[in-house]
Design a protein around this motif. Structure first.
Motif, mmCIF file in Angstrom:
data_model
loop_
_atom_site.group_PDB
_atom_site.id
_atom_site.type_symbol
_atom_site.label_atom_id
_atom_site.label_comp_id
_atom_site.label_asym_id
_atom_site.label_seq_id
_atom_site.Cartn_x
_atom_site.Cartn_y
_atom_site.Cartn_z
ATOM 1 N N PRO A 39 58.932 32.276 89.161
ATOM 2 C CA PRO A 39 58.993 31.433 87.954
ATOM 3 C C PRO A 39 57.752 31.598 87.084
ATOM 4 N N ASN A 40 57.955 31.611 85.774
ATOM 5 C CA ASN A 40 56.827 31.685 84.845
ATOM 6 C C ASN A 40 56.137 30.344 84.728
ATOM 7 N N PRO A 41 54.796 30.318 84.629
ATOM 8 C CA PRO A 41 54.124 29.057 84.284
ATOM 9 C C PRO A 41 54.448 28.701 82.835
ATOM 10 N N ASP A 42 54.236 27.451 82.498
ATOM 11 C CA ASP A 42 54.507 27.005 81.131
ATOM 12 C C ASP A 42 53.609 27.764 80.154
ATOM 13 N N GLN A 43 54.190 28.203 79.053
ATOM 14 C CA GLN A 43 53.445 28.885 78.002
ATOM 15 C C GLN A 43 53.351 27.964 76.793
ATOM 16 N N ASN A 44 52.117 27.665 76.384
ATOM 17 C CA ASN A 44 51.931 26.859 75.177
ATOM 18 C C ASN A 44 50.643 27.280 74.499
ATOM 19 N N THR A 57 47.363 26.302 77.029
ATOM 20 C CA THR A 57 47.224 26.604 78.458
ATOM 21 C C THR A 57 48.030 27.830 78.893
ATOM 22 N N GLY A 58 48.592 28.572 77.970
ATOM 23 C CA GLY A 58 49.359 29.741 78.359
ATOM 24 C C GLY A 58 48.501 30.758 79.093
ATOM 25 N N LYS A 59 49.087 31.430 80.073
ATOM 26 C CA LYS A 59 48.344 32.450 80.788
ATOM 27 C C LYS A 59 49.305 33.521 81.290
ATOM 28 N N GLY A 60 48.757 34.703 81.524
ATOM 29 C CA GLY A 60 49.571 35.797 82.005
ATOM 30 C C GLY A 60 48.930 37.125 81.690
ATOM 31 N N ILE A 61 49.607 38.185 82.051
ATOM 32 C CA ILE A 61 49.208 39.537 81.696
ATOM 33 C C ILE A 61 50.200 39.991 80.640
ATOM 34 N N TYR A 62 49.773 40.010 79.389
ATOM 35 C CA TYR A 62 50.690 40.159 78.271
ATOM 36 C C TYR A 62 50.780 41.595 77.761
ATOM 37 N N ASP A 104 56.210 37.825 70.923
ATOM 38 C CA ASP A 104 57.229 36.837 71.274
ATOM 39 C C ASP A 104 56.635 35.424 71.305
ATOM 40 N N LEU A 105 55.475 35.280 71.939
ATOM 41 C CA LEU A 105 54.847 33.954 72.032
ATOM 42 C C LEU A 105 54.352 33.476 70.675
ATOM 43 N N ILE A 106 53.816 34.390 69.855
ATOM 44 C CA ILE A 106 53.380 34.010 68.512
ATOM 45 C C ILE A 106 54.552 33.465 67.703
ATOM 46 N N SER A 107 55.700 34.137 67.806
ATOM 47 C CA SER A 107 56.874 33.690 67.041
ATOM 48 C C SER A 107 57.352 32.314 67.479
ATOM 49 N N LYS A 154 53.521 29.572 70.676
ATOM 50 C CA LYS A 154 53.040 29.255 72.015
ATOM 51 C C LYS A 154 51.847 30.102 72.458
ATOM 52 N N TYR A 155 51.341 30.956 71.564
ATOM 53 C CA TYR A 155 50.204 31.774 71.965
ATOM 54 C C TYR A 155 48.914 31.027 71.661
ATOM 55 N N PRO A 156 47.875 31.135 72.541
ATOM 56 C CA PRO A 156 46.650 30.348 72.355
ATOM 57 C C PRO A 156 45.921 30.547 71.028
ATOM 58 N N GLY A 157 46.218 31.578 70.266
ATOM 59 C CA GLY A 157 45.628 31.684 68.934
ATOM 60 C C GLY A 157 44.596 32.779 68.768
#
Length: 202
Positions: free
Chosen positions: A11-16, A19-24, A31-34, A37-40
Protein backbone atom coordinates in the motif's frame (compact mmCIF):
# COMPACT_ATOMS: atom_id res chain seq x y z
CA UNK A 1 3.50 -8.37 -4.54
CA UNK A 2 4.57 -6.02 -7.32
CA UNK A 3 5.86 -2.50 -6.91
CA UNK A 4 3.17 0.12 -6.50
CA UNK A 5 3.42 3.83 -7.33
CA UNK A 6 6.12 6.11 -5.93
CA UNK A 7 8.64 3.34 -5.35
CA UNK A 8 6.71 1.42 -2.67
CA UNK A 9 5.85 -2.27 -2.46
CA UNK A 10 2.41 -2.79 -0.97
CA UNK A 11 0.00 0.00 0.00
CA UNK A 12 1.12 3.55 -0.76
CA UNK A 13 1.46 6.02 2.12
CA UNK A 14 -0.78 9.06 1.91
CA UNK A 15 0.48 11.65 -0.57
CA UNK A 16 -0.22 15.30 0.21
CA UNK A 17 1.42 18.70 -0.05
CA UNK A 18 3.23 18.46 3.29
CA UNK A 19 3.94 14.81 4.14
CA UNK A 20 4.20 13.02 0.80
CA UNK A 21 7.16 10.69 0.45
CA UNK A 22 8.52 8.16 -1.98
CA UNK A 23 11.00 7.55 -4.75
CA UNK A 24 9.49 9.55 -7.58
CA UNK A 25 9.89 9.27 -11.31
CA UNK A 26 9.31 12.39 -13.42
CA UNK A 27 5.84 11.07 -14.32
CA UNK A 28 5.06 10.50 -10.63
CA UNK A 29 5.98 14.12 -9.84
CA UNK A 30 3.84 15.48 -12.67
CA UNK A 31 0.94 13.31 -11.52
CA UNK A 32 1.17 14.59 -7.93
CA UNK A 33 1.54 18.21 -9.07
CA UNK A 34 -1.64 17.90 -11.12
CA UNK A 35 -3.46 16.68 -8.00
CA UNK A 36 -2.02 19.40 -5.76
CA UNK A 37 -0.31 16.76 -3.64
CA UNK A 38 3.37 17.42 -4.26
CA UNK A 39 5.30 19.15 -1.42
CA UNK A 40 6.14 22.12 -3.66
CA UNK A 41 9.90 21.92 -4.08
CA UNK A 42 12.63 19.41 -4.69
CA UNK A 43 16.41 19.35 -4.44
CA UNK A 44 18.17 18.35 -7.64
CA UNK A 45 21.73 17.18 -8.18
CA UNK A 46 23.40 18.50 -11.29
CA UNK A 47 26.42 18.21 -13.55
CA UNK A 48 26.90 21.35 -15.66
CA UNK A 49 29.73 21.32 -18.21
CA UNK A 50 30.41 24.30 -20.46
CA UNK A 51 31.73 24.37 -24.01
CA UNK A 52 35.46 23.93 -24.52
CA UNK A 53 37.68 26.66 -25.93
CA UNK A 54 38.92 26.64 -29.52
CA UNK A 55 42.59 25.93 -30.20
CA UNK A 56 44.90 28.61 -31.57
CA UNK A 57 46.76 28.51 -34.89
CA UNK A 58 50.17 29.67 -36.11
CA UNK A 59 51.12 30.01 -39.77
CA UNK A 60 54.36 28.51 -41.02
CA UNK A 61 56.54 25.68 -39.76
CA UNK A 62 58.19 27.31 -36.74
CA UNK A 63 55.31 27.48 -34.35
CA UNK A 64 52.27 25.79 -32.87
CA UNK A 65 49.08 27.14 -31.40
CA UNK A 66 47.89 26.33 -27.91
CA UNK A 67 45.03 23.96 -27.14
CA UNK A 68 41.69 25.25 -25.94
CA UNK A 69 40.76 24.76 -22.30
CA UNK A 70 38.02 22.36 -21.23
CA UNK A 71 34.65 23.79 -20.39
CA UNK A 72 34.02 24.47 -16.72
CA UNK A 73 32.86 21.46 -14.68
CA UNK A 74 30.42 22.07 -11.83
CA UNK A 75 28.90 19.13 -10.00
CA UNK A 76 26.77 18.28 -7.00
CA UNK A 77 26.30 14.71 -8.22
CA UNK A 78 26.89 12.27 -5.33
CA UNK A 79 28.83 9.78 -7.48
CA UNK A 80 31.52 12.40 -8.18
CA UNK A 81 34.38 12.67 -5.71
CA UNK A 82 34.99 16.32 -6.59
CA UNK A 83 33.68 19.16 -8.63
CA UNK A 84 35.97 20.63 -11.31
CA UNK A 85 39.47 21.73 -10.35
CA UNK A 86 39.30 19.10 -7.58
CA UNK A 87 37.00 21.46 -5.67
CA UNK A 88 34.47 20.21 -3.13
CA UNK A 89 31.12 19.01 -4.44
CA UNK A 90 28.58 21.79 -4.62
CA UNK A 91 25.18 21.88 -2.93
CA UNK A 92 22.05 20.68 -4.66
CA UNK A 93 19.78 23.32 -6.15
CA UNK A 94 16.22 23.77 -4.90
CA UNK A 95 13.53 23.77 -7.57
CA UNK A 96 9.90 24.80 -7.07
CA UNK A 97 7.63 22.11 -8.48
CA UNK A 98 4.38 24.01 -8.95
CA UNK A 99 3.83 23.29 -12.62
CA UNK A 100 4.34 26.92 -13.68
CA UNK A 101 7.83 28.01 -12.51
CA UNK A 102 10.38 27.67 -15.30
CA UNK A 103 14.15 27.29 -15.19
CA UNK A 104 16.85 28.17 -17.67
CA UNK A 105 18.83 25.32 -19.22
CA UNK A 106 21.58 26.30 -21.69
CA UNK A 107 24.09 23.92 -23.28
CA UNK A 108 27.23 25.88 -24.16
CA UNK A 109 28.90 25.26 -27.50
CA UNK A 110 32.61 24.87 -28.12
CA UNK A 111 34.79 27.71 -29.36
CA UNK A 112 36.08 27.95 -32.91
CA UNK A 113 39.71 27.32 -33.89
CA UNK A 114 42.08 30.11 -34.85
CA UNK A 115 43.83 30.36 -38.21
CA UNK A 116 47.14 32.13 -37.50
CA UNK A 117 45.33 33.66 -34.54
CA UNK A 118 43.94 32.76 -31.14
CA UNK A 119 40.86 30.56 -30.90
CA UNK A 120 37.59 31.65 -29.34
CA UNK A 121 36.35 31.01 -25.83
CA UNK A 122 33.74 28.32 -25.24
CA UNK A 123 30.19 29.29 -24.30
CA UNK A 124 28.77 29.05 -20.80
CA UNK A 125 26.33 26.32 -19.78
CA UNK A 126 23.50 27.15 -17.36
CA UNK A 127 21.11 25.17 -15.17
CA UNK A 128 18.81 27.30 -13.01
CA UNK A 129 21.15 29.46 -10.86
CA UNK A 130 24.28 27.45 -11.78
CA UNK A 131 26.52 28.86 -14.51
CA UNK A 132 29.58 26.96 -15.70
CA UNK A 133 32.15 29.09 -17.56
CA UNK A 134 33.33 28.26 -21.06
CA UNK A 135 36.87 27.02 -21.62
CA UNK A 136 39.62 29.52 -22.41
CA UNK A 137 40.86 30.08 -25.96
CA UNK A 138 44.16 28.64 -27.16
CA UNK A 139 46.88 31.20 -27.91
CA UNK A 140 48.04 31.71 -31.49
CA UNK A 141 49.02 34.13 -34.22
CA UNK A 142 51.85 36.62 -34.05
CA UNK A 143 50.60 38.85 -31.24
CA UNK A 144 48.19 36.82 -29.08
CA UNK A 145 50.55 34.29 -27.65
CA UNK A 146 48.94 33.58 -24.30
CA UNK A 147 46.09 31.18 -23.73
CA UNK A 148 42.90 32.75 -22.44
CA UNK A 149 41.29 32.30 -19.04
CA UNK A 150 38.06 30.37 -18.62
CA UNK A 151 36.48 27.43 -16.84
CA UNK A 152 39.76 25.71 -17.63
CA UNK A 153 42.53 27.85 -19.15
CA UNK A 154 43.74 27.66 -22.73
CA UNK A 155 47.29 26.66 -23.62
CA UNK A 156 49.73 29.27 -24.88
CA UNK A 157 51.41 29.53 -28.28
CA UNK A 158 55.04 28.60 -28.98
CA UNK A 159 56.43 32.06 -28.16
CA UNK A 160 54.81 32.31 -24.74
CA UNK A 161 56.99 30.10 -22.55
CA UNK A 162 56.08 31.38 -19.10
CA UNK A 163 52.36 30.93 -18.58
CA UNK A 164 49.08 29.53 -19.87
CA UNK A 165 45.56 30.81 -19.39
CA UNK A 166 44.11 30.68 -15.87
CA UNK A 167 41.35 28.29 -14.87
CA UNK A 168 38.53 29.15 -12.46
CA UNK A 169 38.96 27.89 -8.89
CA UNK A 170 36.68 24.94 -8.14
CA UNK A 171 35.78 24.62 -11.82
CA UNK A 172 38.95 23.79 -13.79
CA UNK A 173 42.72 24.07 -14.08
CA UNK A 174 45.10 26.36 -15.96
CA UNK A 175 46.49 25.78 -19.42
CA UNK A 176 50.17 25.13 -20.10
CA UNK A 177 52.79 27.47 -21.59
CA UNK A 178 54.29 26.76 -24.99
CA UNK A 179 57.97 26.21 -25.62
CA UNK A 180 60.92 26.21 -27.99
CA UNK A 181 63.19 23.64 -26.38
CA UNK A 182 63.75 20.62 -28.62
CA UNK A 183 61.30 22.00 -31.17
CA UNK A 184 58.40 24.41 -31.29
CA UNK A 185 55.28 23.34 -29.43
CA UNK A 186 52.10 24.83 -28.05
CA UNK A 187 50.77 24.28 -24.57
CA UNK A 188 47.83 22.01 -23.87
CA UNK A 189 44.60 23.37 -22.45
CA UNK A 190 43.68 22.74 -18.84
CA UNK A 191 41.00 20.27 -17.79
CA UNK A 192 38.60 19.58 -14.95
CA UNK A 193 41.07 17.23 -13.25
CA UNK A 194 44.56 18.51 -14.11
CA UNK A 195 46.63 21.39 -15.46
CA UNK A 196 47.43 21.33 -19.17
CA UNK A 197 50.77 19.93 -20.30
CA UNK A 198 53.15 20.57 -23.18
CA UNK A 199 55.53 18.06 -24.73
CA UNK A 200 58.61 19.14 -26.64
CA UNK A 201 59.09 17.84 -30.16
CA UNK A 202 61.21 18.34 -33.21
Amino acid sequence: MGKNKYGFIGPNPDQNSSTGKGIYSVNDIMDLISQGKYPGSLFASYLVIAGGGGGGGVAGSNGSGGGGGAGGYRSSYPADSYSGGLGVLESQVELVADGSTTYTVTVGGGGSKGSNSFGSKGSNSVFSTITSEGGGRGGGGVSNYTGGSGGSGGGSQTNQTSTGGAGTSGVGFAGAPGGQSGGYYGGGGGGAGATGTATSGS
